[in-house]
Scaffold this motif. Structure first.
Motif, PDB file in Angstrom:
ATOM      1  N   ARG A  65      -2.046   0.273   7.863  1.00  0.00           N
ATOM      2  CA  ARG A  65      -2.280  -0.031   6.440  1.00  0.00           C
ATOM      3  C   ARG A  65      -1.505  -1.275   6.019  1.00  0.00           C
ATOM      4  NH1 ARG A  65      -2.220   5.359   2.615  1.00  0.00           N
ATOM      5  NH2 ARG A  65      -3.884   6.493   3.685  1.00  0.00           N
TER       6      ARG A  65
ATOM      7  N   THR B  90       3.998   6.268   2.040  1.00  0.00           N
ATOM      8  CA  THR B  90       4.702   7.548   2.047  1.00  0.00           C
ATOM      9  C   THR B  90       3.691   8.678   2.200  1.00  0.00           C
ATOM     10  OG1 THR B  90       6.411   6.641   0.622  1.00  0.00           O
ATOM     11  CG2 THR B  90       6.288   9.030   0.756  1.00  0.00           C
TER      12      THR B  90
ATOM     13  N   GLU C  72       8.194   0.209  -3.262  1.00  0.00           N
ATOM     14  CA  GLU C  72       7.232   1.259  -3.541  1.00  0.00           C
ATOM     15  C   GLU C  72       5.811   0.723  -3.548  1.00  0.00           C
ATOM     16  OE1 GLU C  72       8.119   3.606  -6.975  1.00  0.00           O
ATOM     17  OE2 GLU C  72      10.242   3.686  -6.481  1.00  0.00           O
ATOM     18  N   ALA C  73       4.864   1.644  -3.382  1.00  0.00           N
ATOM     19  CA  ALA C  73       3.443   1.290  -3.414  1.00  0.00           C
ATOM     20  C   ALA C  73       3.100   0.606  -4.728  1.00  0.00           C
ATOM     21  CB  ALA C  73       2.598   2.549  -3.237  1.00  0.00           C
ATOM     22  N   GLY C  74       2.261  -0.413  -4.633  1.00  0.00           N
ATOM     23  CA  GLY C  74       1.820  -1.137  -5.814  1.00  0.00           C
ATOM     24  C   GLY C  74       2.673  -2.337  -6.166  1.00  0.00           C
TER      25      GLY C  74
ATOM     26  N   GLN D  57       9.522   4.742   1.476  1.00  0.00           N
ATOM     27  CA  GLN D  57       9.228   3.327   1.701  1.00  0.00           C
ATOM     28  C   GLN D  57       9.902   2.488   0.632  1.00  0.00           C
ATOM     29  OE1 GLN D  57       4.852   3.765   0.842  1.00  0.00           O
ATOM     30  NE2 GLN D  57       5.150   1.784  -0.185  1.00  0.00           N
TER      31      GLN D  57
ATOM     32  N   PRO E 240       0.820  -1.213   0.000  1.00  0.00           N
ATOM     33  CA  PRO E 240       0.000   0.000   0.000  1.00  0.00           C
ATOM     34  C   PRO E 240       0.855   1.265   0.000  1.00  0.00           C
ATOM     35  CG  PRO E 240       0.064  -0.936   2.194  1.00  0.00           C
ATOM     36  CD  PRO E 240       0.812  -1.892   1.286  1.00  0.00           C
ATOM     37  N   GLN E 241       0.228   2.382  -0.318  1.00  0.00           N
ATOM     38  CA  GLN E 241       0.907   3.676  -0.263  1.00  0.00           C
ATOM     39  C   GLN E 241       1.101   4.037   1.205  1.00  0.00           C
ATOM     40  OE1 GLN E 241       2.070   5.733  -2.772  1.00  0.00           O
ATOM     41  NE2 GLN E 241       2.948   6.882  -1.085  1.00  0.00           N
TER      42      GLN E 241
END
Length: 77
Positions: free
Chosen positions: A30, A20, A59-61, A56, A17-18
């Motif tokens: 999260r 940052t 990275e997200a995704g 992070q 998940p996002q």
């Protein structure tokens, strides 16, 4: 008699998940909701959840195996 036994290895991938830009305490929540663990790489924390995640990895995704660790860096801003 044939042996049709199949060994299946199941790995459950989840997406990171996002984290940052969100408060550090929310980032941990999260991550847990996604099935991963957020681990702070620096020891900087402020009271009352004012610290936010500045970076992070991954990275997200990014798809990762459930139970993986995502590294976060806490910023004072």
């Amino acid at each position: 008699m044939s042996d049709d036994t199949t060994t299946m290895t199941t790995t459950t991938d989840v997406r990171v998940p996002q984290l940052t830009g969100v408060p550090a305490n929310e980032a941990h929540d999260r991550a847990l909701d996604a099935g991963i663990l957020a681990v702070a790489e620096n020891a900087f924390h402020t009271a009352a959840g004012r610290a936010h995640v500045g970076r992070q990895e991954p990275e997200a995704g990014t798809p990762v195996e459930k139970g993986s660790i995502v590294r976060i860096w806490i910023s004072s801003e």
